[in-house]
Design a protein around this motif. Structure first.
Motif, mmCIF file in Angstrom:
data_model
loop_
_atom_site.group_PDB
_atom_site.id
_atom_site.type_symbol
_atom_site.label_atom_id
_atom_site.label_comp_id
_atom_site.label_asym_id
_atom_site.label_seq_id
_atom_site.Cartn_x
_atom_site.Cartn_y
_atom_site.Cartn_z
ATOM 1 N N GLY A 95 5.216 7.356 -3.814
ATOM 2 C CA GLY A 95 4.882 8.380 -2.834
ATOM 3 C C GLY A 95 3.725 9.251 -3.286
ATOM 4 N N LEU A 96 3.691 9.599 -4.567
ATOM 5 C CA LEU A 96 2.611 10.424 -5.095
ATOM 6 C C LEU A 96 1.264 9.701 -5.021
ATOM 7 C CD1 LEU A 96 4.252 12.059 -8.258
ATOM 8 C CD2 LEU A 96 3.599 13.175 -6.120
ATOM 9 N N VAL A 97 1.267 8.384 -5.275
ATOM 10 C CA VAL A 97 0.015 7.630 -5.181
ATOM 11 C C VAL A 97 -0.505 7.661 -3.750
ATOM 12 C CG1 VAL A 97 -1.063 5.353 -5.374
ATOM 13 C CG2 VAL A 97 0.510 6.141 -7.150
ATOM 14 N N TYR A 98 0.362 7.395 -2.798
ATOM 15 C CA TYR A 98 -0.075 7.401 -1.397
ATOM 16 C C TYR A 98 -0.539 8.800 -0.969
ATOM 17 C CZ TYR A 98 1.277 2.580 -0.533
ATOM 18 O OH TYR A 98 1.335 1.212 -0.570
ATOM 19 N N ASP A 99 0.085 9.814 -1.502
ATOM 20 C CA ASP A 99 -0.354 11.184 -1.229
ATOM 21 C C ASP A 99 -1.794 11.379 -1.695
ATOM 22 O OD1 ASP A 99 -0.448 13.920 -0.686
ATOM 23 O OD2 ASP A 99 0.454 14.455 -2.603
ATOM 24 N N SER A 100 -2.077 10.948 -2.920
ATOM 25 C CA SER A 100 -3.428 11.124 -3.463
ATOM 26 C C SER A 100 -4.457 10.265 -2.731
ATOM 27 C CB SER A 100 -3.445 10.800 -4.957
ATOM 28 O OG SER A 100 -3.151 9.439 -5.172
ATOM 29 N N LEU A 101 -4.002 9.152 -2.119
ATOM 30 C CA LEU A 101 -4.900 8.290 -1.345
ATOM 31 C C LEU A 101 -5.094 8.801 0.084
ATOM 32 C CD1 LEU A 101 -3.606 4.782 -2.503
ATOM 33 C CD2 LEU A 101 -5.766 5.873 -3.139
ATOM 34 N N GLY A 102 -4.427 9.896 0.407
ATOM 35 C CA GLY A 102 -4.578 10.477 1.738
ATOM 36 C C GLY A 102 -3.647 9.904 2.785
ATOM 37 N N GLU A 103 -2.775 8.994 2.386
ATOM 38 C CA GLU A 103 -1.830 8.375 3.338
ATOM 39 C C GLU A 103 -0.538 9.202 3.320
ATOM 40 O OE1 GLU A 103 -1.548 4.091 3.072
ATOM 41 O OE2 GLU A 103 -3.493 3.989 2.046
ATOM 42 N N LYS A 104 -0.607 10.341 3.999
ATOM 43 C CA LYS A 104 0.442 11.351 3.882
ATOM 44 C C LYS A 104 1.781 10.880 4.451
ATOM 45 C CE LYS A 104 -2.498 14.200 2.058
ATOM 46 N NZ LYS A 104 -2.439 14.565 0.628
ATOM 47 N N GLN A 105 1.767 10.206 5.622
ATOM 48 C CA GLN A 105 3.027 9.791 6.211
ATOM 49 C C GLN A 105 3.716 8.733 5.358
ATOM 50 O OE1 GLN A 105 4.380 11.477 8.874
ATOM 51 N NE2 GLN A 105 6.147 10.397 8.008
ATOM 52 N N THR A 106 2.920 7.799 4.803
ATOM 53 C CA THR A 106 3.497 6.794 3.903
ATOM 54 C C THR A 106 4.091 7.474 2.673
ATOM 55 O OG1 THR A 106 1.840 5.207 4.645
ATOM 56 C CG2 THR A 106 3.022 4.671 2.618
ATOM 57 N N ALA A 107 3.385 8.473 2.175
ATOM 58 C CA ALA A 107 3.883 9.236 1.021
ATOM 59 C C ALA A 107 5.234 9.863 1.341
ATOM 60 C CB ALA A 107 2.871 10.305 0.627
ATOM 61 N N LEU A 108 5.335 10.502 2.501
ATOM 62 C CA LEU A 108 6.606 11.131 2.888
ATOM 63 C C LEU A 108 7.724 10.095 3.023
ATOM 64 C CD1 LEU A 108 5.590 13.837 5.528
ATOM 65 C CD2 LEU A 108 6.542 14.217 3.245
ATOM 66 N N ASP A 109 7.396 8.905 3.527
ATOM 67 C CA ASP A 109 8.409 7.857 3.665
ATOM 68 C C ASP A 109 9.022 7.518 2.304
ATOM 69 O OD1 ASP A 109 7.907 7.776 6.354
ATOM 70 O OD2 ASP A 109 6.629 5.983 6.281
ATOM 71 N N TYR A 110 8.169 7.331 1.307
ATOM 72 C CA TYR A 110 8.679 6.975 -0.025
ATOM 73 C C TYR A 110 9.428 8.142 -0.665
ATOM 74 C CZ TYR A 110 6.518 2.377 -0.349
ATOM 75 O OH TYR A 110 6.208 1.056 -0.162
ATOM 76 N N LEU A 111 8.891 9.351 -0.510
ATOM 77 C CA LEU A 111 9.549 10.510 -1.114
ATOM 78 C C LEU A 111 10.911 10.760 -0.470
ATOM 79 C CD1 LEU A 111 6.424 12.859 -1.409
ATOM 80 C CD2 LEU A 111 7.658 11.803 -3.311
ATOM 81 N N ASN A 112 10.996 10.545 0.827
ATOM 82 C CA ASN A 112 12.284 10.747 1.511
ATOM 83 C C ASN A 112 13.286 9.636 1.220
ATOM 84 O OD1 ASN A 112 12.030 13.282 2.847
ATOM 85 N ND2 ASN A 112 10.571 12.341 4.284
ATOM 86 N N GLN A 113 12.818 8.484 0.722
ATOM 87 C CA GLN A 113 13.744 7.473 0.200
ATOM 88 C C GLN A 113 14.254 7.886 -1.180
ATOM 89 O OE1 GLN A 113 12.552 3.183 0.526
ATOM 90 N NE2 GLN A 113 10.752 3.999 1.614
ATOM 91 N N ALA A 114 13.378 8.527 -1.943
ATOM 92 C CA ALA A 114 13.746 8.908 -3.311
ATOM 93 C C ALA A 114 14.757 10.051 -3.332
ATOM 94 C CB ALA A 114 12.492 9.310 -4.095
#
Length: 731
Positions: A95-114
């Motif tokens: 999730g943190l990687v996708y956040d840094s890549l600007g893919e915020k919704q994908t980041a939230l998806d992974y973080l909300n799984q964690a």
């Protein structure tokens, strides 16, 4: 029986320590040793953990896709062994990687799984980290209140598990968010807590290189703190926020150098097991031998594999030496009682550093904007400057021009002077200027910058100029050296060593003492005291005018108060001999060697051959310098770029200056670029004439010598005289 699984776990844990301290490449080395061992013993959980840790390193190094590759190898392994905590950690990291890549919704998806997995395994520290990260994503999306809600959930969990590092991160994130909403007072409260935690964490990091590395990783916190204070100062100019910002700037710079000098004063090696000290010397000797071997190899035919093998050995010895020096500190009785100096606040700087004739100009370069504090004994004035990117865009071409082009004029620095000097020009009043620079400004010769209203006239005409890594450094040096007796003899001059096997002095014992080069030899006049970079051997041409320089300097002193070492005598043996501590001034006129990655490899090049014509180790490297005892009033490094080194955030330039100050030098004259051999000989002769014949202190003597060069016509370009600057106490 060998425990390969246990070995893998230990290697992985060592990697974690180095990673936490910011030593990412060293961490990667340990992880890559652990990984095949885990695979060999079929420990899929350990393998997954190591893959995840490798991913973290690549993420921090900016290699996001590589990081994702490692995380995606770790994730199915964690699931296969039903390690829900490890699975949660990896989902969080993806999730943190996708956040840094600007893919915020994908980041939230992974973080909300964690997040539910963290809670299911009752990992409160991990839960806090994921809540913090979700808050960060929402903050980036502009949903500030939602972000703050997540931060407020994370913070008590961080505190409950005593995760000070995480607590400081969350407080910083909250402060940043509150600042963006205009809640500056609330932001300041959180930022002060974050800074205090950071100072505590810094004090707990192992002293030396690792503490320095850790401090470089948290500089963004100090930058936000300073920004907040300066914004509050703009709103409330009478509340003293500018003084607090100045203090924060002092807290953010050159801390390791301050601590090194405190250790030197405390003599932390006294009372240490002699076997440890012997081991330290052995490692230094082994390292010098490897570097000498590498130099010899690069003078002839060599392969990349041969160089790589020696580089690996060299780095291994540096790591061993750093670890041993940390151990020496731990067991030292004097170190146990050592109280490190604290950065001075505004009032202390005014009382302990400044006098009626000195104006402190302290610069701080920031991503949003930069700041200048002009401080006198009884006032402080602050100025807002362009951000670091804009300043670098002006400073870089000027630096390149003055470094390389002998037709460069003073006026070419006007654009930079208008940024750095024009705002404060009405406060200058012919005072001495103490410059505490930052970032690229550490490479700029302030003496050569033009007076804004007189583009052809350098600042040098109206001002003495001295540089320092921090104002606190000046005060601590004064206190530490206050009652030191002056050395008995006057000057030791070490010059004109033998560098190449084709040097005619190798075939003749007849000295050219009375045959200095003619001043119209154009090839020699263009010669520079050249810089060696990296791992290949630099071309080390003879510096014939350094001989003339040495003769002119030596003639100014009585014969029984000086030593003049030329040719074979200009050796590493002499430079490291205890007798050198008898001299008030140590003058080196030779080549400098600056390593931009490993400062330990930087140094001065002395004679590389002995009188029998045999190859000799002539490199006086930084570790050698740290081990010298030189209670000198002045060390002059009349060589190229001796004032430079590796730039470390929060520390400045890590190079030869700190080595000689640690060895005991009260002040050091250094250069900022490849200096011309003939011009330097002329400058140094005038410098010493001013000190001896006119009885001027070093800072005034250097200024007068540079002014004479500027007024001479032949040497008017600052290319010839602007490189040299004096660091340390001007009194």
């Amino acid at each position: 029986m060998e425990d390969r699984g246990g070995e893998a776990a230990t290697l992985n844990n060592i990697g974690l320590v180095y990673s936490d301290l910011g030593e990412k490449q060293t961490a990667l080395d340990y992880y890559n040793q652990a990984l095949p061992l885990y695979r060999a013993v079929e420990d899929r959980g350990g393998e997954a953990t190591t893959l995840n840790n490798i991913g973290l390193v690549y993420d921090s190094l900016g290699e996001k896709q590589t990081a994702l590759d490692y995380y995606n190898q770790a994730l199915p392994l964690y699931r296969a062994v039903e390690d829900r905590g490890g699975e949660a950690t990896t989902l969080n990291n993806i999730g943190l990687v996708y956040d840094s890549l600007g893919e915020k919704q994908t980041a939230l998806d992974y973080l909300n799984q964690a997040l539910p997995l963290r809670r299911a395994v009752e990992d409160r520290g991990g839960e806090a980290g994921t809540l913090n990260n979700i808050g960060h994503v929402y903050s980036d999306l502009g949903e500030k209140q939602t972000a703050l809600d997540y931060y407020n959930q994370a913070l008590p969990l961080r505190r409950a598990v005593e995760d000070r590092r995480g607590e400081a991160t969350t407080l910083t994130n909250m402060a940043s968010l509150q600042r963006s909403q205009g809640e500056l007072t609330e932001a300041l409260v959180n930022m002060e807590k974050a800074i205090n935690l950071t100072e505590e964490l810094r004090s707990l990091a192992p002293p030396g290189e690792l503490r320095q590395t850790f401090f470089s990783t948290v500089q963004d916190r100090y930058q936000l703190y300073i920004e907040l204070l300066m914004e509050l100062h703009q709103q409330n100019p009478q509340k003293g926020y500018d003084a607090l910002a100045f203090h924060a700037s002092e807290r953010s710079r050159a801390r390791s150098l301050l601590e090194l000098l405190a250790e030197a004063g405390a003599n932390i090696r006294e009372g240490v097991d002699p076997q440890l000290l012997q081991q330290e010397q052995s490692l230094i000797q082994q390292h010098n031998a490897i570097e000498h071997q590498r130099h010899e190899l690069t003078r002839g035919q060599f392969t990349t594999a041969q160089i790589d093998a020696l580089t690996t050995q060299s780095q291994s010895l540096i790591n061993q030496l750093n670890q041993l020096q940390t151990q020496i500190r731990v067991v030292s009785p004097n170190y146990a009682n050592l109280q490190y100096p604290q950065p001075l606040n505004l009032e202390q700087v005014q009382q302990q550093v400044l006098d009626d004739d000195t104006l402190l100009l302290q610069y701080y370069l920031g991503e949003e904007r930069s700041f200048l504090w002009a401080v006198t004994k009884d006032s402080i004035t602050s100025y807002i400057l362009p951000n670091s990117t804009e300043i670098e865009a002006v400073a870089t071409p000027y630096r390149e021009a003055i470094n390389l082009d002998n037709t460069t004029t003073v006026a070419q620095g006007l654009a930079l002077s208008e940024i750095l000097i024009a705002p404060v020009v009405n406060q200058l009043n012919n005072q001495r200027l103490l410059i505490v620079a930052d970032g690229i400004l550490q490479f700029i010769p302030f003496a050569a910058l033009p007076i804004p209203s007189q583009p052809d006239t350098p600042l040098l005409v109206e001002h003495e100029i001295v540089t320092a890594s921090s104002a606190t450094l000046i005060a601590n040096q004064r206190e530490q050296l206050a009652n030191r007796p002056t050395a008995a003899k006057a000057v030791a001059v070490i010059a004109d060593p033998i560098f190449e096997s084709n040097d005619p002095r190798l075939n003749s014992q007849i000295s050219s003492e009375n045959n200095p080069p003619s001043l119209d030899n154009l090839a020699l006049a263009r010669a520079t005291r050249s810089l060696g970079l990296g791992d290949t051997a630099p071309q080390l041409n003879r510096l014939e005018y350094s001989r003339l320089e040495a003769q002119n300097i030596a003639e100014l002193f009585p014969e029984n108060e000086r030593i003049k070492a030329l040719d074979f005598e200009a050796s590493r043996y002499l430079a490291t001999h205890p007798n050198l501590s008898q001299y008030q001034i140590i003058h080196f006129a030779t080549h400098g060697l600056i390593h931009p990655v490993n400062p330990e490899l930087s140094g001065l090049v002395l004679s590389l051959f002995n009188p029998q014509g045999e190859s000799d180790n002539g490199f006086l490297r930084l570790n050698d310098i740290f081990n010298l005892n030189l209670p000198a009033e002045l060390v002059v490094l009349s060589a190229c770029q001796t004032g430079l080194g590796r730039e470390v955030r929060g520390e400045g330039l890590v190079g030869l200056t700190r080595g000689f100050m640690y060895a005991g030098a009260r002040r050091v004259v250094v250069s900022l670029w490849n200096v011309n051999d003939l011009a330097t000989s002329q400058l140094m002769t005038r410098f010493y004439q001013q000190m001896l014949n006119e009885n001027q202190p070093p800072i005034i003597a250097l200024r007068q010598a540079q002014l004479e060069m500027w007024n001479s016509g032949q040497w008017q370009s600052p290319y010839y005289w602007g490189a040299f600057t004096i660091q340390g106490d001007w009194r």
